[in-house]
Design a protein around this motif. Structure first.
Motif, PDB file in Angstrom:
ATOM      1  N   UNK A 161       0.837  -1.206   0.000  1.00 44.73           N
ATOM      2  CA  UNK A 161       0.000   0.000   0.000  1.00 44.73           C
ATOM      3  C   UNK A 161       0.872   1.256   0.000  1.00 44.73           C
ATOM      4  N   UNK A 162       1.942   1.245   0.784  1.00 46.85           N
ATOM      5  CA  UNK A 162       2.827   2.402   0.851  1.00 46.85           C
ATOM      6  C   UNK A 162       3.523   2.637  -0.484  1.00 46.85           C
ATOM      7  N   UNK A 163       3.952   1.568  -1.134  1.00 50.02           N
ATOM      8  CA  UNK A 163       4.603   1.706  -2.431  1.00 50.02           C
ATOM      9  C   UNK A 163       3.633   2.275  -3.465  1.00 50.02           C
ATOM     10  N   UNK A 164       2.396   1.784  -3.448  1.00 46.00           N
ATOM     11  CA  UNK A 164       1.380   2.296  -4.370  1.00 46.00           C
ATOM     12  C   UNK A 164       1.120   3.777  -4.094  1.00 46.00           C
ATOM     13  N   UNK A 165       1.051   4.139  -2.809  1.00 45.45           N
ATOM     14  CA  UNK A 165       0.820   5.545  -2.447  1.00 45.45           C
ATOM     15  C   UNK A 165       1.966   6.422  -2.944  1.00 45.45           C
ATOM     16  N   UNK A 166       3.196   5.935  -2.797  1.00 44.77           N
ATOM     17  CA  UNK A 166       4.353   6.685  -3.283  1.00 44.77           C
ATOM     18  C   UNK A 166       4.284   6.848  -4.796  1.00 44.77           C
ATOM     19  N   UNK A 167       3.941   5.770  -5.465  1.00 38.80           N
ATOM     20  CA  UNK A 167       3.878   5.801  -6.927  1.00 38.80           C
ATOM     21  C   UNK A 167       2.803   6.772  -7.412  1.00 38.80           C
TER      22      UNK A 167
END
Length: 206
Positions: A161-167
């Motif tokens: 989820x954090x990676x998707x949010x960063x992306x």
């Protein structure tokens, strides 16, 4: 022959998906009409309804096609990074590469997300599709850390989820200010540090 099993069906579906991506990106999900999508694809409304019931169903077909490409690409990246500590930097460098066509998908998916926030049933279905994609991303993140000799210390789903949010957050800023923040820059600069911070060296104390 049962409906929907003709040899032309995959070609028709692909044409409708391609047309929908273009029309949704240009006009927005809400404003785009089935007629406009059919006209762009070169098919009739009958061809549309033989493949999809609604615009929402069409969007989720686009979502799944995009997810499949994302997962295939990520698997290739994981295989390419190698099996040592610099693998995390290499992974971030590869992940930071944003294809030009990603802008259209970003516009479409972001607008549909806003639509889903206002429509609970669409939100429920979107969450299901998101969860399936996130499960694949989670497994690949664990894999790339494992190849770098590290173990994940946090919930892999939350990490995904954090990676998707960063992306997605990074792309939003990049598309508004491309000269200030090139697409993928946040992943390239900060993802290695993030991955190190949420993992420990296997067999070690840090």
């Amino acid at each position: 022959m049962p409906r929907g099993t003709t040899k032309r069906r995959p070609r028709t579906t692909a044409a409708l998906l391609g047309a929908a991506l273009e029309v949704f990106a240009e006009r927005g999900f809400h404003a785009a009409t089935i007629e406009q999508i059919c006209e762009r694809a070169g098919y009739t409304r009958g061809a549309f309804y033989s493949n999809f019931k609604t615009k929402e169903e069409l969007f989720f077909a686009l979502f799944d096609a995009h997810s499949e490409r994302v997962v295939t690409s990520l698997k290739a990246l994981v295989e390419e990074v190698g099996s040592d500590a610099p693998a995390l930097g290499r992974f971030a460098e590869l992940l930071s590469r944003i294809e030009p066509g990603e802008r259209a998908w970003y516009l479409v998916s972001t607008e549909f997300t806003l639509y889903a926030i206002r429509h609970p049933e669409a939100a429920r279905v979107l969450a299901e599709h998101d969860a399936r994609l996130r499960a694949e991303i989670s497994r690949l993140l664990v894999d790339v850390l494992h190849r770098a000799g590290r173990s994940v210390d946090v919930d892999p789903d939350q990490l995904a989820r954090l990676l998707v949010a960063m992306r997605e957050g990074g792309l939003a800023q990049s598309y508004v200010e491309p000269d200030r923040l090139p697409p993928g820059e946040l992943e390239r600069r900060f993802l290695p540090t993030l991955l190190l911070g949420v993992s420990t060296e296997r067999g070690g104390d840090t």
